[in-house]
Enzyme design. Structure first.
Site, mmCIF file in Angstrom:
data_model
loop_
_atom_site.group_PDB
_atom_site.id
_atom_site.type_symbol
_atom_site.label_atom_id
_atom_site.label_comp_id
_atom_site.label_asym_id
_atom_site.label_seq_id
_atom_site.Cartn_x
_atom_site.Cartn_y
_atom_site.Cartn_z
ATOM 1 N N ASP A 1 -24.350 -45.359 -50.298
ATOM 2 C CA ASP A 1 -24.318 -44.901 -51.690
ATOM 3 C C ASP A 1 -25.381 -45.599 -52.533
ATOM 4 O O ASP A 1 -25.152 -45.932 -53.694
ATOM 5 C CB ASP A 1 -22.936 -45.108 -52.308
ATOM 6 C CG ASP A 1 -22.692 -44.161 -53.490
ATOM 7 O OD1 ASP A 1 -23.481 -43.208 -53.657
ATOM 8 O OD2 ASP A 1 -21.740 -44.401 -54.249
ATOM 9 N N SER B 1 -21.012 -46.464 -62.591
ATOM 10 C CA SER B 1 -21.546 -46.310 -61.239
ATOM 11 C C SER B 1 -23.050 -46.564 -61.221
ATOM 12 O O SER B 1 -23.802 -45.980 -62.003
ATOM 13 C CB SER B 1 -21.265 -44.900 -60.711
ATOM 14 O OG SER B 1 -19.906 -44.732 -60.440
ATOM 15 N N HIS C 1 -24.410 -41.149 -55.358
ATOM 16 C CA HIS C 1 -23.546 -40.102 -55.909
ATOM 17 C C HIS C 1 -23.856 -39.797 -57.370
ATOM 18 O O HIS C 1 -23.441 -38.758 -57.888
ATOM 19 C CB HIS C 1 -22.072 -40.462 -55.724
ATOM 20 C CG HIS C 1 -21.527 -41.499 -56.655
ATOM 21 N ND1 HIS C 1 -21.318 -42.812 -56.278
ATOM 22 C CD2 HIS C 1 -21.136 -41.433 -57.954
ATOM 23 C CE1 HIS C 1 -20.809 -43.489 -57.294
ATOM 24 N NE2 HIS C 1 -20.702 -42.681 -58.316
#
Length: 516
Positions: free
Chosen positions: A191, A264, A161
């Site tokens: 992911d 992230s 992402h």
């Protein structure tokens, strides 16, 4: 009921909304009263035991457990060892800011009354702007995340992402260098994305841990929260095997080390300096860290990265059953004494499950001899196997255990990793297409098109089917690459594609890059 990539995964339980910053006065009062009650009971028990001349709680005492509860004096040695391999990831993404009503995408979820206002008056509140129908505005935005180097030649792991839809990707190293990178491949279901730094050299890197951490183990997270690169936080592993509804293969580590926006894709380390997880999500009503962070386990990262590095894509086995959790009530209804296993709601026509004779009402209890606890575990075990692999499925039918050997298929709609650059490192043209096996039985389907790619400029559209490359019939995405390689080796100025679309079949010429 769901298909689980077998079909799809079983329904995910929604996380409760948590109010962590405030506690109501009534709740505080009840909590304090409860604590007081516990203290009173404990005092009474101790008093009674002492009165009788016995050690406190002697009736339930067991052999003492030896615990080393001492926290590490410092994490500095681990940080010094691994921090040079952690990078900040910056991307530029171009997206269209409109919906079907001509509204900017950020207004899609406003109430109907406000949607009507903006439709009539436009997002600037000027009459008539919304009367011109759907509008397409291109916006280039920047995103930031984290990542970490896993090899000396510049392979970087981050979240899908973080780089999804990126036109350009750059990584900034711990010593301040900013380097261009390209996306090798990505897997949205876990992911995980794999990048490669385009500049040569030898880079510091870290290793993925082979052993899973235990609940309670110390961990150190390093990343780029809010753009503040090189930030270090610490905590413990709070739980394992978390399902947060992110995808069919959820198996997250939960940690309480502070993780925020921009973390992230960053790594979480054990005290040996090994990566035990990649930070992916936080749960927070405020958007900031409240001690609920989730990381993709190192074992999952390793499996996905190995496939991305080799093939640029992830292939998973497909069984073709609709499954659902086996509840206590359902188990009783089927006359079972256990709730372990995955209940088959149906086997889809033409799938490996249907061919092997599985049907509605069967309960799958093991794959290749390994017990299945629930529907989600079945999803993960089947997904971990490659298409074409044979799996021995153990199941219950009418209370009797049976087995079936199933040859797994490829998941429907699996796509090749998107190739955004105009050419590859080996001099081949990049078509700017996502390709998938055609359901028509011939050719290779175009699943998505990069609007700036050479194929789009020649009129190739999503839904078209490539029948031939360089005069040779193709049936899978790998055949397309082989055709490009053949044209490149032959020194051709262009490669011919024969493309089938709704309008008919035509040839498309894609220019080959010039030598030198």
């Amino acid at each position: 009921m769901a298909d689980a990539d077998l079909g799809t995964s079983p329904p995910d339980a929604a996380l409760p909304e948590i109010g962590v910053d405030l506690m109501s006065q009534n709740f505080r009062s009840r909590a304090l009263a409860s604590v007081a009650a516990v203290a009173i009971v404990a005092s009474g028990a101790v008093g009674a035991a002492l009165y009788e001349g016995q050690p406190a709680f002697a009736q339930t005492a067991k052999a003492p457990i030896t615990v080393n509860a001492q926290a590490p004096a410092t994490f500095a040695d681990v940080v010094d060892q691994v921090k040079p391999a952690v990078v900040s990831v910056r991307v530029k993404v171009e997206n269209a800011m409109t919906d079907g009503d001509g509204l900017p995408s950020q207004l899609e979820n406003v109430p109907p009354q406000l949607r009507e206002f903006f439709r009539r008056f436009g997002d600037n509140g000027m009459p008539g702007d919304g009367q011109r129908g759907p509008r397409q505005r291109r916006e280039v935005r920047q995103g930031v995340g984290s990542g970490f180097l896993i090899s000396a030649d510049g392979y970087v792991v981050t979240n899908n992402h973080v780089v999804d839809g990126a036109k350009t990707v750059q990584v900034t190293t711990d010593d301040g260098r900013t380097l261009d990178a390209k996306v090798i491949g990505a897997d949205s279901k876990t992911d995980v994305a794999l990048l490669k730094v385009t500049e040569g050299g030898s880079f510091p890197f870290v290793k993925l841990a082979k052993a899973s951490p235990r609940v309670g183990d110390w961990v150190v997270a390093i990343g780029n929260p809010f753009g503040l690169g090189g930030t270090v936080t610490s905590g413990i592993v709070s739980a394992r095997g978390r399902d947060i509804g992110a995808g069919p293969y959820d198996d997250f580590l939960q940690i309480d080390a502070p993780i925020n926006k921009g973390n992230s894709g960053g790594p979480t380390f054990n005290l040996q300096g090994e990566v035990v997880g990649m930070n992916t999500a936080i749960y927070s009503p405020s958007g900031g860290s409240v001690g609920l962070a989730f990381a993709v386990p190192a074992a999952t990262v390793q499996t996905v990265v190995d496939q991305l590095q080799q093939d640029g894509r992830v292939s998973r086995g497909y069984l073709g059953v609709q499954i659902q959790p086996l509840t206590k009530e359902l188990a009783q209804g089927f006359g079972l004494s256990t709730e372990k296993g995955a209940l088959v709601a149906g086997a889809q026509d033409g799938t490996p499950a249907e061919k092997a004779g599985l049907k509605s009402g069967d309960v799958i209890t093991a794959v290749d001899g390994e017990p299945i606890a629930n529907a989600r575990e079945l999803t993960r075990k089947i997904g971990a196997l490659k298409p074409g692999a044979k799996a021995e499925i153990t199941y219950l039918r009418d209370g009797k255990e049976r087995t079936a050997t199933v040859a797994l298929a490829s998941q429907p709609g699996e796509k090749e990793a998107k190739a955004a650059p105009s050419r590859s490192d080996d001099g081949l043209p990049r078509l700017g297409l996502e390709l998938a096996p055609s359901r028509e039985g011939e050719g290779v389907a175009v699943a998505a098109v990069d609007p700036d790619g050479p194929a789009a400029q020649k009129g190739v559209k999503e839904g078209d089917v490539i029948l031939e490359v360089g005069g040779q019939a193709v049936s899978k995405p790998a055949d397309v690459k082989a055709g490009l390689e053949a044209a490149h080796k032959a020194g051709k100025a262009a490669v011919l594609l024969r493309v089938k679309s709704k309008e008919g079949t035509r040839f498309v010429a894609i220019a080959m890059p010039k030598a030198g």
